[in-house]
Design an enzyme around this catalytic site. Structure first.
Site, PDB file in Angstrom:
ATOM      1  N   GLY A  15      44.775  48.322  38.747  1.00  0.00           N
ATOM      2  CA  GLY A  15      44.190  47.927  37.466  1.00  0.00           C
ATOM      3  C   GLY A  15      43.367  46.661  37.618  1.00  0.00           C
ATOM      4  O   GLY A  15      43.246  46.093  38.705  1.00  0.00           O
ATOM      5  N   MET A  17      41.948  42.704  37.138  1.00  0.00           N
ATOM      6  CA  MET A  17      42.566  41.383  37.301  1.00  0.00           C
ATOM      7  C   MET A  17      43.207  40.962  35.978  1.00  0.00           C
ATOM      8  O   MET A  17      42.712  41.344  34.907  1.00  0.00           O
ATOM      9  CB  MET A  17      41.500  40.348  37.693  1.00  0.00           C
ATOM     10  N   ASP A  89      50.342  42.564  48.502  1.00  0.00           N
ATOM     11  CA  ASP A  89      49.509  42.247  47.335  1.00  0.00           C
ATOM     12  C   ASP A  89      48.054  42.076  47.779  1.00  0.00           C
ATOM     13  O   ASP A  89      47.783  41.842  48.953  1.00  0.00           O
ATOM     14  CB  ASP A  89      50.017  40.965  46.652  1.00  0.00           C
ATOM     15  N   GLU A  90      47.139  42.211  46.848  1.00  0.00           N
ATOM     16  CA  GLU A  90      45.688  42.077  47.097  1.00  0.00           C
ATOM     17  C   GLU A  90      45.220  43.071  48.154  1.00  0.00           C
ATOM     18  O   GLU A  90      44.396  42.757  49.018  1.00  0.00           O
ATOM     19  CB  GLU A  90      45.338  40.640  47.534  1.00  0.00           C
ATOM     20  N   CYS A 146      40.831  42.552  26.922  1.00  0.00           N
ATOM     21  CA  CYS A 146      39.421  42.165  27.024  1.00  0.00           C
ATOM     22  C   CYS A 146      39.238  40.812  26.340  1.00  0.00           C
ATOM     23  O   CYS A 146      39.575  40.657  25.159  1.00  0.00           O
ATOM     24  CB  CYS A 146      38.525  43.222  26.376  1.00  0.00           C
TER      25      CYS A 146
HETATM   26  P1  ADP Z   1      47.009  40.506  38.326  1.00  0.00           P
HETATM   27  O1  ADP Z   1      47.870  40.482  39.547  1.00  0.00           O
HETATM   28  O2  ADP Z   1      46.797  41.903  37.790  1.00  0.00           O
HETATM   29  O3  ADP Z   1      45.715  39.744  38.474  1.00  0.00           O
HETATM   30  P2  ADP Z   1      48.926  38.633  37.246  1.00  0.00           P
HETATM   31  O4  ADP Z   1      50.268  39.277  37.410  1.00  0.00           O
HETATM   32  O5  ADP Z   1      48.529  37.610  38.255  1.00  0.00           O
HETATM   33  O6  ADP Z   1      47.806  39.777  37.138  1.00  0.00           O
HETATM   34  O7  ADP Z   1      48.833  37.915  35.823  1.00  0.00           O
HETATM   35  C1  ADP Z   1      49.158  38.560  34.615  1.00  0.00           C
HETATM   36  C2  ADP Z   1      49.279  37.504  33.524  1.00  0.00           C
HETATM   37  O8  ADP Z   1      48.004  36.921  33.294  1.00  0.00           O
HETATM   38  C3  ADP Z   1      49.674  38.025  32.168  1.00  0.00           C
HETATM   39  O9  ADP Z   1      51.071  38.176  32.033  1.00  0.00           O
HETATM   40  C4  ADP Z   1      49.158  36.942  31.227  1.00  0.00           C
HETATM   41  O10 ADP Z   1      50.103  35.893  31.073  1.00  0.00           O
HETATM   42  C5  ADP Z   1      47.988  36.351  31.988  1.00  0.00           C
HETATM   43  N1  ADP Z   1      46.653  36.648  31.420  1.00  0.00           N
HETATM   44  C6  ADP Z   1      45.600  35.794  31.449  1.00  0.00           C
HETATM   45  N2  ADP Z   1      44.495  36.369  30.916  1.00  0.00           N
HETATM   46  C7  ADP Z   1      44.836  37.609  30.514  1.00  0.00           C
HETATM   47  C8  ADP Z   1      44.130  38.703  29.890  1.00  0.00           C
HETATM   48  N3  ADP Z   1      42.824  38.625  29.576  1.00  0.00           N
HETATM   49  N4  ADP Z   1      44.818  39.838  29.643  1.00  0.00           N
HETATM   50  C9  ADP Z   1      46.129  39.919  29.955  1.00  0.00           C
HETATM   51  N5  ADP Z   1      46.844  38.939  30.532  1.00  0.00           N
HETATM   52  C10 ADP Z   1      46.221  37.795  30.841  1.00  0.00           C
HETATM   53 ZN    ZN Z   2      35.790  44.420  25.001  1.00  0.00          ZN
END
Ligand code: ADP
Ligand code: ZN
Length: 202
Positions: A15, A17, A89-90, A146
């Site tokens: 999914g 970021m 991860d990543e 979003c």
């Molecule tokens: P990923 O690994 O998918 O980049 P993370 O697990 O690092 O995601 O971070 C998820 C957290 O980021 C969410 O629980 C929330 O606290 C925070 N967050 C910041 N911006 C957003 C956003 N636009 N939508 C959802 N969560 C967000």
């Molecule tokens: Zn939008």
């Protein structure tokens, strides 16, 4: 979660970021540790100068220790025979060899948990993720919110100097000054280089 297979298997968490992929990976790793499984966590890292122990951290501060890797072969070399759960991860930054590595480890009976973003900033499939989705026993595609309209976000918006970055830029910018936002399909913008230049002047 119920075991999807009596032997090993592959789980992909994907999914946009900020969708909580690292959070979910950490959650699964912590639960595996609670279940007294032998767990190894890796994180792909693009910077060759980065050494030693690294952490998988989430956008809201959660963290777990991880071994940095730059290539899929390093995962293969570092996995210990007694390991039962391997998490990476990543994974979008790894080479296509990660598909074979994940399959070999799952064939050996390991639970393989892979997390990575599925699209680049242009909305194109990212690195080895499409192949990994094809061979995985389980896939979870998470959404963020979003930042423009509040709808479920699926796209990675790259911004340079605060404005949408042109499609012509490199997929991966190591040490770049760009920032990213989670956006829905509607609000996601990928201008041509000429158009982006005009936006900067506006
Ligand atoms: P990923 O690994 O998918 O980049 P993370 O697990 O690092 O995601 O971070 C998820 C957290 O980021 C969410 O629980 C929330 O606290 C925070 N967050 C910041 N911006 C957003 C956003 N636009 N939508 C959802 N969560 C967000
Ligand atoms: Zn939008």
């Amino acid at each position: 979660m119920e075991n999807p297979s009596p032997t090993g298997w592959i789980e992909v968490i994907t999914g946009v970021m900020f969708s909580g992929k690292s959070e979910e990976l950490i959650r699964r790793v912590r639960r595996a540790v609670l279940a007294r499984k032998r767990v190894q966590v890796f994180k792909s890292h693009l910077d060759a100068r980065y050494g030693g122990i690294q952490v998988v951290s989430t956008h809201d501060g959660g963290r777990v220790q991880a071994e940095p890797v730059q290539a899929s072969v390093e995962v293969m070399e570092r996995v210990r025979p007694e390991t039962e759960v391997v998490a990476v991860d990543e994974v979008q930054f790894l080479d296509p060899g990660i598909v074979d590595v994940a399959n070999v480890l799952a064939d050996r009976g390991m639970r393989v948990i892979l997390a990575g973003t599925d699209m680049d900033f242009r909305g194109q499939p990212f690195g080895p993720i499409p192949q990994l989705l094809a061979v995985a026993e389980r896939i979870d595609k998470l959404t963020a919110i979003c930042v423009v309209c509040g709808s479920p976000a699926t796209r990675n918006q790259r911004l340079v100097n605060g404005v949408p970055a042109p499609a012509e830029g490199p997929t991966i910018q190591v040490g770049g000054l760009e920032t990213y936002e989670a956006r829905c399909r509607e609000c996601h913008e990928v201008p041509s280089a000429a158009r982006a230049q005009i936006r900067l002047l506006e």
